[in-house]
Design a protein around this motif. Structure first.
Motif, short mmCIF file in Angstrom:
data_model
loop_
_atom_site.label_atom_id
_atom_site.label_comp_id
_atom_site.label_asym_id
_atom_site.label_seq_id
_atom_site.Cartn_x
_atom_site.Cartn_y
_atom_site.Cartn_z
N LEU A 163 2.46 -4.48 -0.77
CA LEU A 163 4.33 -4.08 -0.47
C LEU A 163 4.99 -3.86 1.09
CD1 LEU A 163 5.94 -1.39 -3.53
CD2 LEU A 163 5.98 -4.10 -2.86
N ALA A 164 3.23 -3.49 1.39
CA ALA A 164 3.39 -3.18 3.17
C ALA A 164 3.74 -4.94 3.88
CB ALA A 164 2.75 -2.16 4.20
N LEU A 165 3.18 -5.83 2.76
CA LEU A 165 2.90 -7.33 3.38
C LEU A 165 3.70 -7.95 2.70
CD1 LEU A 165 -1.00 -7.49 3.16
CD2 LEU A 165 -0.14 -7.21 5.22
N THR A 166 4.85 -7.52 2.26
CA THR A 166 6.48 -8.41 2.50
C THR A 166 7.29 -7.69 2.48
OG1 THR A 166 6.87 -9.73 0.36
CG2 THR A 166 5.89 -7.88 -0.51
N SER A 167 8.13 -7.94 1.36
CA SER A 167 10.04 -7.11 1.74
C SER A 167 10.71 -7.90 1.11
CB SER A 167 10.66 -7.60 3.67
OG SER A 167 10.95 -8.95 3.43
N ARG A 168 11.38 -6.92 0.38
CA ARG A 168 12.46 -7.91 -0.39
C ARG A 168 13.46 -8.68 0.38
NH1 ARG A 168 16.61 -4.00 -3.97
NH2 ARG A 168 18.42 -5.63 -4.21
N GLU A 169 13.74 -8.66 1.63
CA GLU A 169 14.69 -9.79 2.07
C GLU A 169 14.19 -10.69 2.58
OE1 GLU A 169 14.40 -6.41 3.07
OE2 GLU A 169 15.32 -5.77 2.31
N GLN A 170 13.15 -10.88 3.23
CA GLN A 170 12.06 -12.04 3.44
C GLN A 170 11.67 -13.07 2.52
OE1 GLN A 170 10.60 -11.28 6.89
NE2 GLN A 170 12.15 -10.62 8.09
N ARG A 171 10.78 -11.69 1.36
CA ARG A 171 10.13 -13.13 0.28
C ARG A 171 10.20 -12.29 -0.53
NH1 ARG A 171 6.03 -12.12 4.29
NH2 ARG A 171 4.70 -10.85 3.10
N PRO A 172 11.42 -12.26 -1.32
CA PRO A 172 11.81 -11.32 -3.12
C PRO A 172 11.08 -11.83 -3.82
CG PRO A 172 13.69 -13.20 -2.75
CD PRO A 172 12.35 -13.09 -0.64
N GLY A 173 10.58 -12.92 -3.85
CA GLY A 173 9.72 -13.49 -5.60
C GLY A 173 8.35 -12.42 -4.89
N GLU A 174 7.71 -12.43 -3.98
CA GLU A 174 6.62 -11.48 -3.73
C GLU A 174 6.98 -10.14 -3.73
OE1 GLU A 174 4.45 -14.37 -0.24
OE2 GLU A 174 5.07 -12.07 -0.15
N TRP A 175 7.86 -9.59 -3.33
CA TRP A 175 7.94 -8.70 -3.61
C TRP A 175 8.49 -7.69 -5.11
CZ3 TRP A 175 12.21 -5.33 -5.15
CH2 TRP A 175 12.93 -4.20 -4.84
N ALA A 176 8.90 -8.73 -5.53
CA ALA A 176 9.14 -8.50 -7.14
C ALA A 176 8.07 -8.70 -7.68
CB ALA A 176 10.45 -9.52 -7.50
N ALA A 177 7.32 -9.76 -8.13
CA ALA A 177 5.87 -10.28 -7.98
C ALA A 177 5.20 -8.69 -8.17
CB ALA A 177 4.67 -11.00 -8.32
N THR A 178 5.43 -8.40 -7.00
CA THR A 178 4.42 -6.54 -6.79
C THR A 178 4.67 -5.77 -7.48
OG1 THR A 178 3.77 -7.12 -4.18
CG2 THR A 178 3.41 -5.28 -4.42
N GLN A 179 5.87 -5.15 -7.70
CA GLN A 179 6.67 -4.50 -8.38
C GLN A 179 6.46 -4.52 -9.61
OE1 GLN A 179 8.36 -2.25 -7.27
NE2 GLN A 179 8.80 -2.37 -5.39
N HIS A 180 6.29 -5.41 -10.46
CA HIS A 180 5.86 -6.10 -11.67
C HIS A 180 5.31 -5.31 -11.63
CE1 HIS A 180 5.90 -7.47 -15.38
NE2 HIS A 180 5.24 -8.05 -15.13
N HIS A 181 3.79 -5.67 -11.47
CA HIS A 181 2.25 -6.03 -11.41
C HIS A 181 2.36 -4.03 -11.27
CE1 HIS A 181 0.92 -8.87 -12.91
NE2 HIS A 181 1.79 -9.85 -12.56
#
Length: 236
Positions: free
Chosen positions: A84-102
């Motif tokens: 999560l520290a390597l992505t952000s909800r604002e800039q890369r929401p898809g990556e952030w959502a995938a991380t939250q899902h897993h």
């Protein structure tokens, strides 16, 4: 060839080796190789995220496939502190959502195996975080998978709390997943969610002693049996 290009190539090669290890079900080795890729000098944040995410996924698979709670705990910590520290909800929401899902999947698996409800509650929070930026149109498969996982976790928590309202939320989550996960596009995934939906309706109907809800459960199971046939899926 610049030094940075050489490093990136080496990281990519190690990631291929990690993928091969994962295919062989050697998830610990895969996680180690993904870590080596992630620690390669000069990688930008999205590439580091990808390797750390794959590392966490490998640990999650180790935990799920081999009943390895330590691996699941490692995956949870990795998702929370590194990925999560390597992505952000604002800039890369898809990556952030995938991380939250897993993260939610790993927490949910741990919560099922351990007593108490705190891990399940954290899993639900992670799924809701993922859904807060997701879209059934932008990422239908991920969106439906998250709703399916949310429905399962709500159902388990509802059983532990004997909470009818939470069970109704579980039913609603599966209904949301089925809006996107259709029989035509994804018959096997559709059948899994439909089966989960039927089980939630059955439990809810029994708890409320409601024949209408029980009829809905019966109808849902009948739909599943159109895909999980005796010939194609005898165990199911």
């Amino acid at each position: 060839c610049k030094l940075s290009d050489t490093h990136e190539l080496a990281a990519w090669v190690r990631s291929l080796q990690a993928g091969t290890a994962a295919i062989r079900l050697d998830y610990r080795r895969a996680a180690e190789l993904y870590l080596q890729s992630a620690l390669t000098p000069g990688l930008d944040a999205p590439v580091q995220w990808r390797y750390q995410f794959q590392r966490a996924l490998a640990l999650e698979e180790q935990g799920l496939g081999f009943m390895d709670e330590a691996a699941l705990e490692e995956a949870v910590e990795l998702y929370e502190t590194r990925v999560l520290a390597l992505t952000s909800r604002e800039q890369r929401p898809g990556e952030w959502a995938a991380t939250q899902h897993h993260l939610g999947d790993a927490l949910g698996a741990l919560g099922q195996r351990q007593r108490g409800t705190r891990l399940l509650e954290r899993a639900i929070e992670a799924f809701e975080n993922a859904l807060s930026v997701g879209s059934g149109e932008r990422d239908p498969a991920g969106w439906a998978a998250t709703y399916n996982s949310l429905g399962n976790t709500l159902g388990i928590l509802a059983q532990r709390h004997a909470d009818t309202e939470m069970l109704e939320r579980s039913v609603s989550a599966f209904e949301s997943a089925l809006e996107v996960r259709t029989r035509e596009r994804e018959p096997q995934d559709w059948a899994v969610t439909q089966n989960n939906y039927a089980a939630a309706l059955l439990t809810l109907g029994q708890r409320k002693q409601d024949k209408t809800i029980l009829k809905r459960a019966s109808d849902a199971y009948k739909k599943v049996l159109q895909v999980w046939t005796r010939e194609r899926g005898p165990l199911d």
